[in-house]
Design a protein around this motif. Structure first.
Motif, PDB file in Angstrom:
ATOM      1  N   LYS A  40      24.911  23.081  58.734  1.00 13.53           N
ATOM      2  CA  LYS A  40      26.049  23.318  57.819  1.00 13.53           C
ATOM      3  C   LYS A  40      26.687  22.007  56.984  1.00 13.53           C
ATOM      4  O   LYS A  40      27.005  22.267  56.007  1.00 13.53           O
ATOM      5  CB  LYS A  40      27.068  23.759  58.689  1.00 13.53           C
ATOM      6  CG  LYS A  40      28.405  24.419  57.825  1.00 13.53           C
ATOM      7  CD  LYS A  40      28.176  25.389  56.859  1.00 13.53           C
ATOM      8  CE  LYS A  40      29.226  26.056  56.392  1.00 13.53           C
ATOM      9  NZ  LYS A  40      29.352  27.040  55.212  1.00 13.53           N
ATOM     10  N   ARG A  57      20.932  28.240  71.127  1.00 13.88           N
ATOM     11  CA  ARG A  57      20.756  29.544  71.542  1.00 13.88           C
ATOM     12  C   ARG A  57      19.161  29.559  71.361  1.00 13.88           C
ATOM     13  O   ARG A  57      18.667  30.752  70.731  1.00 13.88           O
ATOM     14  CB  ARG A  57      21.242  30.519  70.697  1.00 13.88           C
ATOM     15  CG  ARG A  57      22.842  30.620  71.005  1.00 13.88           C
ATOM     16  CD  ARG A  57      23.707  31.538  70.391  1.00 13.88           C
ATOM     17  NE  ARG A  57      23.195  32.741  70.903  1.00 13.88           N
ATOM     18  CZ  ARG A  57      23.762  33.941  70.877  1.00 13.88           C
ATOM     19  NH1 ARG A  57      24.738  33.962  69.813  1.00 13.88           N
ATOM     20  NH2 ARG A  57      23.231  34.833  71.002  1.00 13.88           N
ATOM     21  N   LEU A 102      24.551  29.811  59.638  1.00 11.29           N
ATOM     22  CA  LEU A 102      24.999  28.470  60.067  1.00 11.29           C
ATOM     23  C   LEU A 102      26.261  28.498  60.727  1.00 11.29           C
ATOM     24  O   LEU A 102      27.193  28.973  60.262  1.00 11.29           O
ATOM     25  CB  LEU A 102      24.806  27.381  58.901  1.00 11.29           C
ATOM     26  CG  LEU A 102      23.632  27.399  58.363  1.00 11.29           C
ATOM     27  CD1 LEU A 102      23.366  26.194  57.162  1.00 11.29           C
ATOM     28  CD2 LEU A 102      22.471  26.988  59.400  1.00 11.29           C
ATOM     29  N   GLU A 103      26.413  27.794  61.778  1.00 14.10           N
ATOM     30  CA  GLU A 103      27.835  27.885  62.577  1.00 14.10           C
ATOM     31  C   GLU A 103      28.519  26.789  61.916  1.00 14.10           C
ATOM     32  O   GLU A 103      27.890  25.631  61.338  1.00 14.10           O
ATOM     33  CB  GLU A 103      27.448  27.229  64.100  1.00 14.10           C
ATOM     34  CG  GLU A 103      26.626  28.187  64.711  1.00 14.10           C
ATOM     35  CD  GLU A 103      27.536  29.201  65.548  1.00 14.10           C
ATOM     36  OE1 GLU A 103      28.848  29.150  65.499  1.00 14.10           O
ATOM     37  OE2 GLU A 103      27.147  30.320  65.988  1.00 14.10           O
ATOM     38  N   GLU A 104      29.796  26.817  61.897  1.00 13.87           N
ATOM     39  CA  GLU A 104      30.785  25.877  61.030  1.00 13.87           C
ATOM     40  C   GLU A 104      30.858  24.383  61.956  1.00 13.87           C
ATOM     41  O   GLU A 104      30.636  24.625  63.167  1.00 13.87           O
ATOM     42  CB  GLU A 104      32.252  26.392  61.055  1.00 13.87           C
ATOM     43  CG  GLU A 104      32.279  27.478  60.364  1.00 13.87           C
ATOM     44  CD  GLU A 104      32.125  27.131  58.458  1.00 13.87           C
ATOM     45  OE1 GLU A 104      32.291  26.021  58.370  1.00 13.87           O
ATOM     46  OE2 GLU A 104      31.455  28.158  58.040  1.00 13.87           O
ATOM     47  N   MET A 113      30.955  31.014  61.036  1.00 17.82           N
ATOM     48  CA  MET A 113      29.596  31.027  60.639  1.00 17.82           C
ATOM     49  C   MET A 113      29.438  31.672  59.261  1.00 17.82           C
ATOM     50  O   MET A 113      30.415  32.373  58.682  1.00 17.82           O
ATOM     51  CB  MET A 113      28.845  32.365  61.596  1.00 17.82           C
ATOM     52  CG  MET A 113      28.447  31.647  62.784  1.00 17.82           C
ATOM     53  SD  MET A 113      27.277  32.621  63.900  1.00 17.82           S
ATOM     54  CE  MET A 113      28.297  34.067  64.477  1.00 17.82           C
ATOM     55  N   SER A 114      28.481  31.201  58.449  1.00 18.10           N
ATOM     56  CA  SER A 114      28.152  31.640  57.239  1.00 18.10           C
ATOM     57  C   SER A 114      26.648  31.555  56.866  1.00 18.10           C
ATOM     58  O   SER A 114      25.797  31.056  57.524  1.00 18.10           O
ATOM     59  CB  SER A 114      28.987  30.710  56.192  1.00 18.10           C
ATOM     60  OG  SER A 114      28.482  29.317  56.167  1.00 18.10           O
ATOM     61  N   SER A 145      28.068  22.597  62.261  1.00 17.89           N
ATOM     62  CA  SER A 145      26.660  22.258  62.846  1.00 17.89           C
ATOM     63  C   SER A 145      26.166  21.195  61.921  1.00 17.89           C
ATOM     64  O   SER A 145      26.509  21.064  60.745  1.00 17.89           O
ATOM     65  CB  SER A 145      25.618  23.373  62.967  1.00 17.89           C
ATOM     66  OG  SER A 145      25.624  24.044  61.479  1.00 17.89           O
ATOM     67  N   SER A 191      24.618  25.674  72.452  1.00 16.88           N
ATOM     68  CA  SER A 191      24.946  26.350  71.067  1.00 16.88           C
ATOM     69  C   SER A 191      23.818  26.457  70.163  1.00 16.88           C
ATOM     70  O   SER A 191      23.775  27.187  69.488  1.00 16.88           O
ATOM     71  CB  SER A 191      25.733  25.415  70.435  1.00 16.88           C
ATOM     72  OG  SER A 191      25.082  24.181  69.959  1.00 16.88           O
TER      73      SER A 191
END
Length: 139
Positions: free
Chosen positions: A125, A53, A118-120, A1-2, A122, A51
């Motif tokens: 992303k 959520r 953001l999820e890697e 995540m970032s 996604s 994912s």
């Protein structure tokens, strides 16, 4: 995540880049299609829906959600993807609904950028990385 800076233009540009969007959709679809039959069953698409959520966090804090309520939400989302109501989602349905959802998100964001976790891997992303690469910035 970032944590990334994201605006509606980044999402729209990604979705409108037919080649980049299609490659990302095709790759994610292939990843989700566990039995490699070219269709996503409810259980296969459920991984992707979970994912998101949708109801499991409130302002970034995990909350307990009634499992029955979550199951209802996930089934309703699956129906959104299953345009022909045949109980499975093909690549075109997946692409079409993902595009619709991403454009709705972009429309709801307005023109000001927002910071998001953001999820890697996604789609959001990927959109941010694509935009950064176009501008010559490090993602």
């Amino acid at each position: 995540m970032s944590v990334e800076l994201l605006d509606s233009g980044t999402i729209v540009n990604f979705v409108e880049d037919e080649e980049a969007f299609h490659v990302s959709i095709r790759d994610r679809f292939a990843y989700l299609d566990a039995d490699h039959d070219g269709l996503l069953s409810y259980s296969e698409l459920l991984k992707e829906l979970q994912s998101l959520r949708v109801l499991e966090t409130h302002f970034g804090i995990d909350v307990q959600t009634d499992p029955k309520e979550l199951a209802h939400v996930y089934k309703s989302l699956f129906v959104q993807f299953d345009h022909d109501s045949n109980g499975t989602v093909d690549l075109e349905e997946f692409k079409s609904e993902t595009k619709r959802m991403m454009l709705a998100m972009a429309n709801g964001m307005g023109f000001l950028p927002v910071q998001m976790v953001l999820e890697e891997g996604s789609f959001l992303k990927i959109a941010v990385e694509r935009e950064s690469n176009k501008l010559g910035l490090a993602a």
